[in-house]
Motif scaffolding. Structure first.
Motif, PDB file in Angstrom:
ATOM      1  N   VAL A  73       0.832  -1.207   0.000  1.00 46.00           N
ATOM      2  CA  VAL A  73       0.000   0.000   0.000  1.00 46.00           C
ATOM      3  C   VAL A  73       0.869   1.260   0.000  1.00 46.00           C
ATOM      4  CG1 VAL A  73      -1.783   1.303   1.255  1.00 46.00           C
ATOM      5  CG2 VAL A  73      -1.926  -1.201   1.114  1.00 46.00           C
ATOM      6  N   ALA A  74       1.985   1.210   0.698  1.00 45.00           N
ATOM      7  CA  ALA A  74       2.903   2.355   0.733  1.00 45.00           C
ATOM      8  C   ALA A  74       3.449   2.692  -0.660  1.00 45.00           C
ATOM      9  CB  ALA A  74       4.056   2.078   1.693  1.00 45.00           C
ATOM     10  N   GLN A  75       3.417   1.711  -1.560  1.00 47.34           N
ATOM     11  CA  GLN A  75       3.924   1.900  -2.931  1.00 47.34           C
ATOM     12  C   GLN A  75       2.839   2.309  -3.923  1.00 47.34           C
ATOM     13  OE1 GLN A  75       7.230   1.662  -3.548  1.00 47.34           O
ATOM     14  NE2 GLN A  75       7.514   1.194  -1.369  1.00 47.34           N
ATOM     15  N   PHE A  76       1.593   2.403  -3.473  1.00 42.50           N
ATOM     16  CA  PHE A  76       0.499   2.744  -4.394  1.00 42.50           C
ATOM     17  C   PHE A  76       0.771   4.095  -5.070  1.00 42.50           C
ATOM     18  CE2 PHE A  76      -3.467   0.231  -2.716  1.00 42.50           C
ATOM     19  CZ  PHE A  76      -2.801  -0.960  -2.957  1.00 42.50           C
ATOM     20  N   SER A  77       0.587   4.132  -6.367  1.00 46.58           N
ATOM     21  CA  SER A  77       0.812   5.350  -7.155  1.00 46.58           C
ATOM     22  C   SER A  77      -0.445   6.228  -7.163  1.00 46.58           C
ATOM     23  CB  SER A  77       1.145   4.968  -8.599  1.00 46.58           C
ATOM     24  OG  SER A  77       0.040   4.282  -9.176  1.00 46.58           O
ATOM     25  N   GLU A  78      -0.301   7.431  -7.718  1.00 48.30           N
ATOM     26  CA  GLU A  78      -1.462   8.316  -7.859  1.00 48.30           C
ATOM     27  C   GLU A  78      -2.498   7.677  -8.774  1.00 48.30           C
ATOM     28  OE1 GLU A  78      -0.795  12.437  -8.825  1.00 48.30           O
ATOM     29  OE2 GLU A  78       0.944  12.540  -7.482  1.00 48.30           O
ATOM     30  N   GLU A  79      -2.002   6.956  -9.803  1.00 48.82           N
ATOM     31  CA  GLU A  79      -2.900   6.264 -10.729  1.00 48.82           C
ATOM     32  C   GLU A  79      -3.728   5.206  -9.987  1.00 48.82           C
ATOM     33  OE1 GLU A  79       0.087   8.326 -12.808  1.00 48.82           O
ATOM     34  OE2 GLU A  79       0.425   6.686 -11.382  1.00 48.82           O
ATOM     35  N   ARG A  80      -3.066   4.486  -9.097  1.00 50.99           N
ATOM     36  CA  ARG A  80      -3.763   3.451  -8.310  1.00 50.99           C
ATOM     37  C   ARG A  80      -4.822   4.105  -7.411  1.00 50.99           C
ATOM     38  NH1 ARG A  80      -6.502  -0.637  -7.759  1.00 50.99           N
ATOM     39  NH2 ARG A  80      -6.275  -1.971  -5.945  1.00 50.99           N
ATOM     40  N   ALA A  81      -4.478   5.238  -6.821  1.00 52.34           N
ATOM     41  CA  ALA A  81      -5.416   5.957  -5.963  1.00 52.34           C
ATOM     42  C   ALA A  81      -6.647   6.386  -6.774  1.00 52.34           C
ATOM     43  CB  ALA A  81      -4.748   7.168  -5.328  1.00 52.34           C
ATOM     44  N   GLU A  82      -6.414   6.817  -8.008  1.00 54.31           N
ATOM     45  CA  GLU A  82      -7.527   7.221  -8.889  1.00 54.31           C
ATOM     46  C   GLU A  82      -8.412   6.024  -9.233  1.00 54.31           C
ATOM     47  OE1 GLU A  82      -8.610  10.197 -10.006  1.00 54.31           O
ATOM     48  OE2 GLU A  82      -7.103  11.131  -8.700  1.00 54.31           O
ATOM     49  N   GLU A  83      -7.779   4.870  -9.464  1.00 56.12           N
ATOM     50  CA  GLU A  83      -8.536   3.640  -9.757  1.00 56.12           C
ATOM     51  C   GLU A  83      -9.438   3.270  -8.577  1.00 56.12           C
ATOM     52  OE1 GLU A  83      -5.807   0.496 -10.716  1.00 56.12           O
ATOM     53  OE2 GLU A  83      -4.957   1.599 -12.420  1.00 56.12           O
ATOM     54  N   LEU A  84      -8.902   3.436  -7.376  1.00 56.47           N
ATOM     55  CA  LEU A  84      -9.670   3.080  -6.181  1.00 56.47           C
ATOM     56  C   LEU A  84     -10.923   3.946  -6.024  1.00 56.47           C
ATOM     57  CD1 LEU A  84      -6.828   2.393  -3.578  1.00 56.47           C
ATOM     58  CD2 LEU A  84      -8.309   0.718  -4.667  1.00 56.47           C
TER      59      LEU A  84
END
Length: 199
Positions: A73-84
């Motif tokens: 989770v600490a490695q989640f990118s901004e793109e991943r955050a947008e997907e969520l």
């Protein structure tokens, strides 16, 4: 012979998952960092919502947040955050999602300093669960001096969405405090678990 009805804390009597959570998890002392991280994510997501809402979305959170692996989770990118933000299995709130990713990074910093997050958080209660004795769960406080101190320290370390009320809920859930009603079937069980650990 009449069967004696088992008594539980009044807050959990809504649906089966709630009762199971109460009977198997709530108040049981936690020393596993991954479990602490799971509850921190779920509790920060709860802000402004009911715990039953979050409990129903727990599996959605498990999938969305890499089985609560704080390293990932600490490695989640901004793109991943947008997907969520598009994931119906969780609370789609940008601030809460970003807070979870931020908190994973801060979580790792605490681990590095204290050896484990568990060591850190248990130090706020002297390493042993606080044993309360409420006749009614409604008389339990929303915050305590210990949760105030812990929340203040977490804020100083850069954690988000973890105020004193949220942190007290975490302390109750992970057994830093035993807030089961004294007539609850879990009260003595949880109390014994807290007293049995070698410190």
């Amino acid at each position: 012979m009449e069967m004696k009805e088992e008594k539980r804390c009044g807050w959990c009597l809504g649906f089966e998952e709630y009762i199971q959570y109460h009977d198997k998890e709530w108040g049981v002392p936690v020393y596993d960092d991954r479990v602490h991280f799971e509850f921190l994510i779920l509790e920060s997501a709860q802000a402004g919502l009911s715990w039953s809402t979050i409990l129903r979305k727990r599996e959605g959170y498990r999938k969305a947040f890499a089985d609560f692996d704080y390293e990932k989770v600490a490695q989640f990118s901004e793109e991943r955050a947008e997907e969520l933000l598009q994931d119906p299995g969780i609370v789609r709130n940008k601030l809460k999602i970003n807070a979870a990713i931020n908190n994973a990074k801060r979580f790792k910093e605490v681990q590095k300093e204290f050896g484990s997050f568990s060591n850190y958080i248990w130090s706020f209660v002297g390493g042993k669960p606080i044993q309360n004795a409420w006749e009614n769960y409604k008389t339990a406080p929303a915050t305590t001096p210990e949760s105030d101190k812990l929340a203040k320290d977490l804020k100083k370390r850069g954690f988000k969405f973890l105020g004193s009320t949220t942190i007290y809920a975490h302390m109750q859930a992970t057994g830093l405090v035993n807030d089961h009603q004294i007539d609850c079937l879990q009260y003595e069980i949880v109390k014994a678990l807290g007293e049995s650990k070698e410190y």
